[in-house]
Design a protein around this motif. Structure first.
Motif, mmCIF file in Angstrom:
data_model
loop_
_atom_site.group_PDB
_atom_site.id
_atom_site.type_symbol
_atom_site.label_atom_id
_atom_site.label_comp_id
_atom_site.label_asym_id
_atom_site.label_seq_id
_atom_site.Cartn_x
_atom_site.Cartn_y
_atom_site.Cartn_z
ATOM 1 N N ASP A 1 0.814 -1.218 0.000
ATOM 2 C CA ASP A 1 0.000 0.000 0.000
ATOM 3 C C ASP A 1 0.845 1.264 0.000
ATOM 4 O O ASP A 1 0.303 2.378 -0.055
ATOM 5 N N GLY A 2 2.148 1.127 0.083
ATOM 6 C CA GLY A 2 3.043 2.275 0.025
ATOM 7 C C GLY A 2 3.071 3.134 1.261
ATOM 8 O O GLY A 2 3.672 4.220 1.267
ATOM 9 N N TYR B 1 5.342 -9.525 2.456
ATOM 10 C CA TYR B 1 4.081 -9.929 1.849
ATOM 11 C C TYR B 1 3.024 -9.959 2.942
ATOM 12 O O TYR B 1 3.346 -9.952 4.139
ATOM 13 N N THR B 2 1.760 -10.002 2.532
ATOM 14 C CA THR B 2 0.662 -9.895 3.487
ATOM 15 C C THR B 2 -0.245 -11.122 3.402
ATOM 16 O O THR B 2 -0.594 -11.567 2.306
ATOM 17 N N VAL B 3 -0.594 -11.661 4.558
ATOM 18 C CA VAL B 3 -1.504 -12.805 4.659
ATOM 19 C C VAL B 3 -2.554 -12.467 5.717
ATOM 20 O O VAL B 3 -2.208 -12.141 6.860
ATOM 21 N N ASN B 4 -3.820 -12.526 5.317
ATOM 22 C CA ASN B 4 -4.930 -12.265 6.245
ATOM 23 C C ASN B 4 -4.761 -10.949 6.998
ATOM 24 O O ASN B 4 -4.984 -10.867 8.202
ATOM 25 N N GLY B 5 -4.321 -9.933 6.267
ATOM 26 C CA GLY B 5 -4.207 -8.608 6.850
ATOM 27 C C GLY B 5 -2.944 -8.356 7.650
ATOM 28 O O GLY B 5 -2.730 -7.236 8.132
ATOM 29 N N GLU C 1 -6.723 -7.284 -5.636
ATOM 30 C CA GLU C 1 -7.020 -7.747 -4.284
ATOM 31 C C GLU C 1 -8.224 -6.993 -3.726
ATOM 32 O O GLU C 1 -8.399 -5.799 -3.980
ATOM 33 N N ASN C 2 -9.028 -7.734 -2.974
ATOM 34 C CA ASN C 2 -10.153 -7.150 -2.243
ATOM 35 C C ASN C 2 -11.015 -6.255 -3.146
ATOM 36 O O ASN C 2 -11.289 -5.110 -2.840
ATOM 37 N N THR C 3 -11.433 -6.815 -4.271
ATOM 38 C CA THR C 3 -12.178 -6.027 -5.249
ATOM 39 C C THR C 3 -13.578 -6.603 -5.449
ATOM 40 O O THR C 3 -13.798 -7.815 -5.328
ATOM 41 N N ASN C 4 -14.523 -5.718 -5.792
ATOM 42 C CA ASN C 4 -15.895 -6.138 -6.090
ATOM 43 C C ASN C 4 -16.169 -6.202 -7.590
ATOM 44 O O ASN C 4 -17.267 -6.561 -8.012
ATOM 45 N N SER C 5 -15.158 -5.812 -8.398
ATOM 46 C CA SER C 5 -15.349 -5.824 -9.848
ATOM 47 C C SER C 5 -13.999 -5.946 -10.541
ATOM 48 O O SER C 5 -12.950 -5.772 -9.920
#
Length: 732
Positions: A362-363, A432-436, A703-707
């Motif tokens: 996310d920078g 890296y990220t796993v489950n937040g 990631e985490n997208t609705n479309s």
């Protein structure tokens, strides 16, 4: 009468000794000690050797005791198992403490000790026998012997088939230069290589892997002393150089053709440069190393540069330099927490040496390895502030799974447990990220300060490296060159009570990679002894176990950091996350599936150096992964930059596209509408998805997208979630 008999015995002893001296030369009395007890000639008792090596499957080991003159018939000595050892009596060997009697006129006696040949992996182990309580003799010479038991079962991680990684070729960057860091621009299909020794940036055409060719060589020597790092993002290239006489280094911005635009100052000795994921910032780790006599010790720092103005529009006012001044008042606390701050007249600001940077996806946050300090710094990129310094602590090499080979003078590979503690001291790091939760992945190389004004390196066997007798009652055995005597350690830490001797033995690096929870700072995984076990068991490169990057001498680096993990990168492939780690000394590439941070699995070990000669790819440093959608061959590519051979190693991943049989394990309820008519599909809930074409090439992921936008040519596509659910989608 008694006096006359005593004189006669003494006279006989003198005459006997003179006869022996006449037979063996006039130096006999200088080299051989003759002892008497109650005026009777007695022997020196010793073990024939200070060590024995036995394979577990040999069943027994024969130990020899020797006398330097014939036994009186009453010559005896007790043989006992010492406390020094890791093998278990009664389990791995069987020996009852006993008194050995030497037969009359004998000069040796043997003990046969059963070795248990079981089907259980116990690892290499050792035990020690000691001599005591002599009768009609004296213990002189080798009073203790160590028996090393080599395990005949293997505990080597097996290669997995999750990724089919194949060596393609090597490319020589500069026969008289080096290749330390490599970066890739997918739009132009060019590589950018930092040729540090020549102080140049080499631009290469990478569009045809079978015919990589030079495009341009950019000379940086007018801007500083030697190039240090390079990165590319969105058509902008950033390269760093040192400043002369410990002045600030510079960041040189250019386009992908090598046209130089802006040049700005960073801190002293910029050692690594990287872009944020969105390409709006460049971050530099300024190491700030001292001069050789330690009369100059610049502050370590972090530079953050706003590069939204483009390669030709970066100004010095866009540079924010962060120092560690706010932590100077915490010197005592940081030291107590095992952050290594130990330079000449050290302050926190001067002693911390930023090495390598990784930026969150996310920078918003960055983490910086402080290698010599065995710590990690956390950077808030929103407020441009260093928020924490987290110590990494120690790895206990007495624990099962943390074995290592410690001597370059012990002929066998011996993976043993020893009372030493490794300092992680990572070079390259990734995240890296796993489950937040974001995890750091570190390549635990280790590094020392070895200057004219301060050198912390010592051998355990050095006379000036004194071990606390109460902690290490078997210090003399530890100092044996076959054990820890040759091992390179630090004298800057380990004296925990401040009395001048060492209560802990601290070594550089841990010969492993690790995973850390950034929320808690806790270690969640370490690869233990994997790297040495894997390289030792390799059918080809086992012959190069712990060699260096400029020789083929077996076990050359066993006494100092072993294979030396250096570079690391992580990548998500087919819904799994992998770590790729370079080994600077032995060479090659380790790959692990780290999808589950608590339980990574070994995938493969690859190497491309030669075994018969000192050649091939030597001394890997930087490493990058190119995803199939960014690759000129539509397959994933791993590239390593090799400092010593000045080459690039190229590996392809043949199965990092969507597996065709999985196309038909589908659902019709994942995405809608289907067919797609307006260039977009929707999901019932926020989802992590990847989109593939009919050939299995990944086109995009979110990631985490609705479309998901579907502005692609008409045809059949496949959407796959991180959970493995796949749906065929038609674009009309």
């Amino acid at each position: 009468m008694k006096t006359k008999i005593t004189l006669l015995v003494l006279l006989f002893s003198i005459l006997y000794s003179k006869n022996i001296a006449a037979e063996k030369g006039n130096n006999y009395f200088k080299t051989s000690k003759i002892h008497t007890i109650n005026n009777v000639l007695v022997s020196n008792i010793a073990f024939a050797s200070d060590f024995y090596i036995v394979n577990e499957n040999e069943s027994t080991i024969t130990i020899e005791l020797t006398l330097n003159s014939p036994s009186t018939g009453n010559t005896k000595v007790d043989v006992t198992v010492s406390t020094f050892g890791t093998a278990t009596n009664g389990s791995q060997f069987t020996f009852a403490n006993q008194t050995i009697t030497f037969p009359l006129n004998s000069t040796s006696e043997t003990i046969i000790i059963p070795i248990t040949n079981d089907a259980i992996f116990n690892g290499d182990s050792y035990f020690t026998l000691a001599l005591s309580n002599p009768i009609d003799g004296t213990i002189t010479g080798t009073s203790k012997t160590t028996i090393y038991i080599l395990e005949d079962e293997e505990d080597v991680p097996t290669t997995a088939t999750a990724l089919d990684i194949n060596y393609l070729s090597s490319y020589l960057v500069d026969a008289t230069g080096s290749a330390e860091i490599v970066a890739h621009d997918p739009t132009s299909q060019r590589l950018f290589v930092m040729n540090s020794t020549a102080s140049k940036v080499e631009i290469l055409d990478f569009s045809n892997l079978t015919s990589i060719s030079p495009v341009q060589s950019i000379d940086l020597s007018s801007y500083g002393i030697g190039g240090t790092s390079i990165a590319v993002k969105n058509g902008m290239v950033a390269a760093t150089v040192q400043g002369a006489n410990f002045t600030n280094g510079k960041v040189i911005f250019m386009d992908i053709d090598g046209n130089i635009g802006s040049i700005v100052e960073a801190g002293v000795l910029p050692d690594m440069v990287t872009f944020t994921p969105d390409g709006t910032k460049v971050i530099i780790a300024n190491e700030g190393e001292p001069n050789d006599d330690y009369t100059i010790d610049p502050e370590g720092s972090i530079s953050i540069i706003n590069v939204t103005g483009g390669y030709n529009g970066v100004l010095q006012t866009d540079v924010t330099n962060l120092n560690f001044n706010a932590f100077d008042s915490q010197l005592t606390t940081l030291r107590a927490n095992n952050v290594r701050i130990y330079g000449v007249n050290a302050t926190v600001s001067k002693d911390l040496e930023p090495e390598y940077i990784t930026v969150a996806s996310d920078g918003l946050t960055a983490w910086v390895s402080l290698q010599e300090n065995n710590a990690i710094a956390t950077i808030d990129l929103v407020n441009n502030q260093i928020t924490a310094i987290t110590p990494l602590g120690f790895k206990d090499h007495m624990l099962t799974g943390n074995e290592l080979d410690t001597s370059d003078q012990f002929g066998e590979i011996f993976m043993g447990n020893w009372p030493i503690k490794g300092m992680y001291m990572p070079d390259a790091i990734a995240n890296y990220t796993v489950n937040g939760i974001t995890y750091l992945v570190t390549a635990n190389e280790g590094d020392s300060r070895d200057y004219g004004g301060l050198s912390e390196e010592k051998r355990v066997g050095s006379g000036s490296y004194v071990l606390d007798a109460s902690v290490f009652p078997n210090a003399s055995l530890l100092k044996n060159n076959k054990n820890l005597g040759r091992l390179t350690v630090t004298n800057a830490t380990g004296d925990t009570d401040g009395d001048g001797d060492f209560d802990e033995i601290h070594v550089f690096g841990t010969r492993s990679f690790s995973i850390w929870n950034t929320s808690t700072g806790q270690l969640v995984y370490d690869s233990g002894s994997d790297f040495e076990r894997i390289t030792a068991a390799d059918p080809v490169y086992g012959a190069l176990f712990n060699v260096s990057n400029n020789n083929n001498n077996l076990k050359n680096r066993s006494d100092n950091k072993g294979p030396e993990p250096e570079g690391i990168t992580v990548a998500e492939i087919n819904g799994a996350t992998y770590a790729f780690i370079t080994l600077e000394r032995t060479g090659g590439l380790m790959t692990y599936d780290i999808t589950d941070p608590m339980a990574p699995t070994f995938i493969s070990y690859k190497n491309s150096r030669t075994t018969s000669t000192i050649g091939g790819d030597l001394g890997p440093e930087g490493i990058i992964y190119i995803a199939p959608e960014n690759s000129p061959i539509n397959k994933g590519i791993i590239i390593m930059a090799n400092e010593v051979s000045a080459t690039l190693s190229l590996y392809e991943i043949s199965n990092d596209v969507l597996n065709t049989p999985n196309y038909f394990i589908t659902t019709n309820t994942l995405a809608y509408p289907n067919p797609v008519t307006n260039g977009i599909v929707y999901f019932n809930e926020a989802t992590n998805v990847s989109l593939y074409n009919m050939l299995g090439k990944k086109l995009t992921e979110k990631e985490n997208t609705n479309s998901l936008e579907m502005n692609y040519p008409k045809g059949i596509y496949f959407i796959k979630t991180k959970d493995g659910i796949t749906q065929k989608v038609v674009v009309e």
